[in-house]
Design a protein around this motif. Structure first.
Motif, mmCIF file in Angstrom:
data_model
loop_
_atom_site.group_PDB
_atom_site.id
_atom_site.type_symbol
_atom_site.label_atom_id
_atom_site.label_comp_id
_atom_site.label_asym_id
_atom_site.label_seq_id
_atom_site.Cartn_x
_atom_site.Cartn_y
_atom_site.Cartn_z
ATOM 1 N N GLY A 22 0.814 -1.215 0.000
ATOM 2 C CA GLY A 22 0.000 0.000 0.000
ATOM 3 C C GLY A 22 0.843 1.258 0.000
ATOM 4 O O GLY A 22 0.539 2.228 -0.713
ATOM 5 N N ARG A 23 1.887 1.258 0.794
ATOM 6 C CA ARG A 23 2.808 2.406 0.829
ATOM 7 C C ARG A 23 3.453 2.607 -0.540
ATOM 8 O O ARG A 23 3.527 3.740 -1.060
ATOM 9 N N ALA A 24 3.916 1.517 -1.158
ATOM 10 C CA ALA A 24 4.537 1.613 -2.484
ATOM 11 C C ALA A 24 3.548 2.158 -3.507
ATOM 12 O O ALA A 24 3.894 2.998 -4.347
ATOM 13 N N HIS A 25 2.284 1.698 -3.438
ATOM 14 C CA HIS A 25 1.269 2.189 -4.374
ATOM 15 C C HIS A 25 1.019 3.677 -4.181
ATOM 16 O O HIS A 25 0.916 4.439 -5.149
ATOM 17 N N ALA A 26 0.892 4.101 -2.916
ATOM 18 C CA ALA A 26 0.617 5.515 -2.638
ATOM 19 C C ALA A 26 1.738 6.408 -3.150
ATOM 20 O O ALA A 26 1.490 7.453 -3.778
ATOM 21 N N LEU A 27 2.978 6.006 -2.894
ATOM 22 C CA LEU A 27 4.113 6.802 -3.352
ATOM 23 C C LEU A 27 4.189 6.828 -4.878
ATOM 24 O O LEU A 27 4.485 7.868 -5.477
ATOM 25 N N ALA A 28 3.902 5.692 -5.516
ATOM 26 C CA ALA A 28 3.970 5.631 -6.975
ATOM 27 C C ALA A 28 2.862 6.471 -7.613
ATOM 28 O O ALA A 28 3.091 7.156 -8.622
ATOM 29 N N LEU A 29 1.669 6.426 -7.056
ATOM 30 C CA LEU A 29 0.567 7.252 -7.571
ATOM 31 C C LEU A 29 0.904 8.738 -7.444
ATOM 32 O O LEU A 29 0.671 9.526 -8.364
ATOM 33 N N ALA A 30 1.453 9.111 -6.289
ATOM 34 C CA ALA A 30 1.824 10.512 -6.083
ATOM 35 C C ALA A 30 2.920 10.940 -7.047
ATOM 36 O O ALA A 30 2.902 12.057 -7.576
#
Length: 305
Positions: A22-30
């Motif tokens: 989830g953290r990786a997804h959030a950072l990648a989306l941002a």
């Protein structure tokens, strides 16, 4: 933030975004231009306790990199928590374009040792924790469509290889993850008319949930080598599925790990016999064996010997 800007102008909510995938997804989306609602209850690996720290840390990290983010620590397995997730996006950023359902934890036991509380807890967090955010986001998007503002919305659900094949010692988890695939297929069919696309992902990566289960294959590589099990390897597909560029892709299930992406093909009719009348039990048994002999061999359950 740096990237191609594939999600510029979009707003995404990611559940279970305080750590791991989830953290990786959030950072990648941002990094690709999205404003992100970072949801995490901050629980331990077995679901115990709660802390606002993980969600806030990821939101702070995104902002420190020049992105836009807000932390959300509501419990998305409750109606109020799921509704407040959608409200956080609308109140903070004025819109919601993508929902990434990712929250989960493990309580692994062999079936004969699996008690009712461990069953209920895992089904609640994984399956109900997908349904409620999906339901509240879908209600918002339906209202938008009915008001003449048809969205270009996306939902990415998180299943697992355990949900596709089963996994020894994870009956509760496998059942929940298989249920998420069924939910994805129904939601994709029901919500297409409102401009919503829904897909599911079965990722494999090094997280708190997998480190103990697959300890022998999750070690980090030597410096300079490709880290095949890094959560960040999965996120590019999540970003694309959350973007407008994925137009026309819905109701599909993908596996993603390391540098591999696979489109998973679900249940399809195989060998069939139809006598146009009722079978006797013995006839049904003989026919079933003949059909099984002509069918392909199923892939083994994870952990089976």
């Amino acid at each position: 933030m740096t990237g191609t800007g594939i999600c510029t102008g979009r707003v995404a909510a990611v559940t279970g975004a305080g750590r791991g995938l989830g953290r990786a997804h959030a950072l990648a989306l941002a990094a690709e231009g999205a404003a992100v609602v970072v949801n995490d209850l901050g629980v331990a690996a077995d679901g115990a306790g709660a802390s606002p720290g993980p969600a806030q840390q990821v939101a702070d990290e995104i902002r420190a990199r020049g992105g836009r983010a807000v932390a959300h620590t509501g419990d998305i397995t409750t109606t109020d928590g799921a509704a407040s997730l959608v409200a956080a996006a609308l109140d903070t950023f004025g819109r919601l374009d993508a929902l990434v359902n990712n929250a989960g934890f493990l309580r692994d036991r062999m079936l004969v040792n699996l008690d009712e509380d461990d069953w209920d807890a895992v089904i609640r967090v994984h399956l109900k924790g997908h349904f409620l955010p999906l339901r509240h986001a879908a209600a918002h998007w339906r209202a938008e469509a009915k008001a003449g503002r048809t969205p270009d919305a996306r939902i990415v659900n998180t299943s697992s290889g355990a949900g596709l094949l089963g996994s020894v010692g994870q009956g509760n988890y496998a059942a929940a993850k298989a249920g998420i695939i069924g939910l994805t297929l129904v939601a994709a069919a029901e919500l297409a008319r409102y401009g919503v696309q829904i897909n599911a992902l079965a990722p494999a990566a090094r997280t708190r949930m997998t480190e103990r289960t697959f300890a022998g294959t999750m070690a980090k590589p030597a410096a300079g080598e490709f880290d095949a099990m890094a959560p960040e390897n999965v996120s590019p597909l999540v970003v694309w599925l959350s973007s407008a560029d994925s137009a026309g892709v819905t109701g599909r299930v993908f596996e993603a790990e390391a540098g591999r992406i696979t489109v998973m093909e679900g249940w399809r009719p195989g060998p069939t016999a139809d006598r146009k009348s009722r079978w006797t039990p013995a006839e049904a048994g003989r026919t079933a064996r003949d059909l099984l002999a002509a069918a392909g061999t199923p892939q083994p359950v994870y952990g089976a010997r």
